[in-house]
Design a protein around this motif. Structure first.
Motif, PDB file in Angstrom:
ATOM      1  N   ALA A  26       8.423   5.135  -4.481  1.00 19.12           N
ATOM      2  CA  ALA A  26       7.091   4.570  -4.715  1.00 19.12           C
ATOM      3  C   ALA A  26       6.195   4.800  -3.502  1.00 19.12           C
ATOM      4  CB  ALA A  26       7.206   3.079  -5.019  1.00 19.12           C
ATOM      5  N   ARG A  27       6.749   4.624  -2.310  1.00 22.71           N
ATOM      6  CA  ARG A  27       5.965   4.843  -1.082  1.00 22.71           C
ATOM      7  C   ARG A  27       5.530   6.295  -0.964  1.00 22.71           C
ATOM      8  NH1 ARG A  27      10.227   1.957   1.504  1.00 22.71           N
ATOM      9  NH2 ARG A  27      10.780   3.882   2.550  1.00 22.71           N
ATOM     10  N   ALA A  28       6.384   7.213  -1.391  1.00 18.02           N
ATOM     11  CA  ALA A  28       6.085   8.638  -1.276  1.00 18.02           C
ATOM     12  C   ALA A  28       4.955   9.079  -2.220  1.00 18.02           C
ATOM     13  CB  ALA A  28       7.337   9.457  -1.549  1.00 18.02           C
ATOM     14  N   MET A  29       4.722   8.324  -3.266  1.00 13.51           N
ATOM     15  CA  MET A  29       3.735   8.721  -4.275  1.00 13.51           C
ATOM     16  C   MET A  29       2.313   8.276  -3.939  1.00 13.51           C
ATOM     17  SD  MET A  29       5.874   8.492  -7.762  1.00 13.51           S
ATOM     18  CE  MET A  29       4.714   9.544  -8.560  1.00 13.51           C
ATOM     19  N   LYS A  44      -0.183   6.302   2.724  1.00 11.68           N
ATOM     20  CA  LYS A  44       0.381   5.298   3.635  1.00 11.68           C
ATOM     21  C   LYS A  44      -0.548   4.091   3.791  1.00 11.68           C
ATOM     22  CE  LYS A  44       2.381   4.729   8.195  1.00 11.68           C
ATOM     23  NZ  LYS A  44       2.743   5.323   9.466  1.00 11.68           N
ATOM     24  N   ALA A  45      -1.846   4.324   3.819  1.00  8.20           N
ATOM     25  CA  ALA A  45      -2.821   3.233   3.955  1.00  8.20           C
ATOM     26  C   ALA A  45      -2.757   2.289   2.752  1.00  8.20           C
ATOM     27  CB  ALA A  45      -4.223   3.800   4.123  1.00  8.20           C
ATOM     28  N   VAL A  46      -2.519   2.837   1.577  1.00  9.35           N
ATOM     29  CA  VAL A  46      -2.406   2.023   0.362  1.00  9.35           C
ATOM     30  C   VAL A  46      -1.169   1.131   0.454  1.00  9.35           C
ATOM     31  CG1 VAL A  46      -2.047   2.098  -2.147  1.00  9.35           C
ATOM     32  CG2 VAL A  46      -3.660   3.680  -1.064  1.00  9.35           C
ATOM     33  N   VAL A  47      -0.079   1.678   0.932  1.00  6.40           N
ATOM     34  CA  VAL A  47       1.165   0.921   1.076  1.00  6.40           C
ATOM     35  C   VAL A  47       0.970  -0.214   2.085  1.00  6.40           C
ATOM     36  CG1 VAL A  47       3.580   1.025   1.807  1.00  6.40           C
ATOM     37  CG2 VAL A  47       2.632   2.846   0.385  1.00  6.40           C
ATOM     38  N   GLU A  48       0.375   0.111   3.234  1.00  2.59           N
ATOM     39  CA  GLU A  48       0.129  -0.911   4.260  1.00  2.59           C
ATOM     40  C   GLU A  48      -0.786  -2.006   3.732  1.00  2.59           C
ATOM     41  OE1 GLU A  48       1.431  -1.598   7.312  1.00  2.59           O
ATOM     42  OE2 GLU A  48       2.860  -0.065   6.701  1.00  2.59           O
TER      43      GLU A  48
END
Length: 140
Positions: free
Chosen positions: A46-49, A52-56
């Protein structure tokens, strides 16, 4: 005294706060409080898709949902607590935060599972007790 409050937004965290509010020695403006929560890491796929800013941003929003009501509760009691969150396994992160922050006391709610349930499922509380060098107050 420097006190770390480990919370997860559950009813057990609310019961812990209710307990503190009835014990003036534990809930006092004389102490320095930090409220901490551990955000569960998203699966690597999920993180790879997503960026990185969205995950944070997701981690920050989810952590704020847990921390904000507790900070508000403490402010009503005259306590301006710091808040902190990290991503990863709750048990080890709570223990590391308590130890590295040189806290005098760690307070957390516990689900009160039986020993058999802890053996089968594991427990954040069990992990904290196994790894933390700081005194821990468990509120059941």
């Amino acid at each position: 005294m420097k006190i770390l409050l480990a919370v997860d937004g559950s009813t057990y965290s609310k019961k812990m706060l209710a307990y503190l509010s009835t014990h003036e020695a534990l809930l006092s403006a004389d102490h320095d409080y930090t409220v901490f929560t551990a955000a569960a890491a998203l699966p690597a796929r999920a993180r790879a898709m997503v960026d990185k800013a969205v995950v944070e941003s997701y981690y920050a929003e989810e952590s704020e949902k847990v921390l904000a009501p507790i900070a508000k509760f403490l402010l009503r009691h005259g306590i301006d607590a710091k808040t902190s969150w990290k991503v990863g396994p709750a048990g080890s992160l709570i223990a590391k935060t308590a130890d590295s922050g040189k806290f005098d006391l760690l307070v957390m709610g516990t689900h009160g599972h039986s020993a058999l349930a802890n053996l089968v499922m594991g427990s954040v509380t069990t992990q904290v007790l196994a790894h933390c060098k700081v005194p821990v107050l468990l509120v059941r």
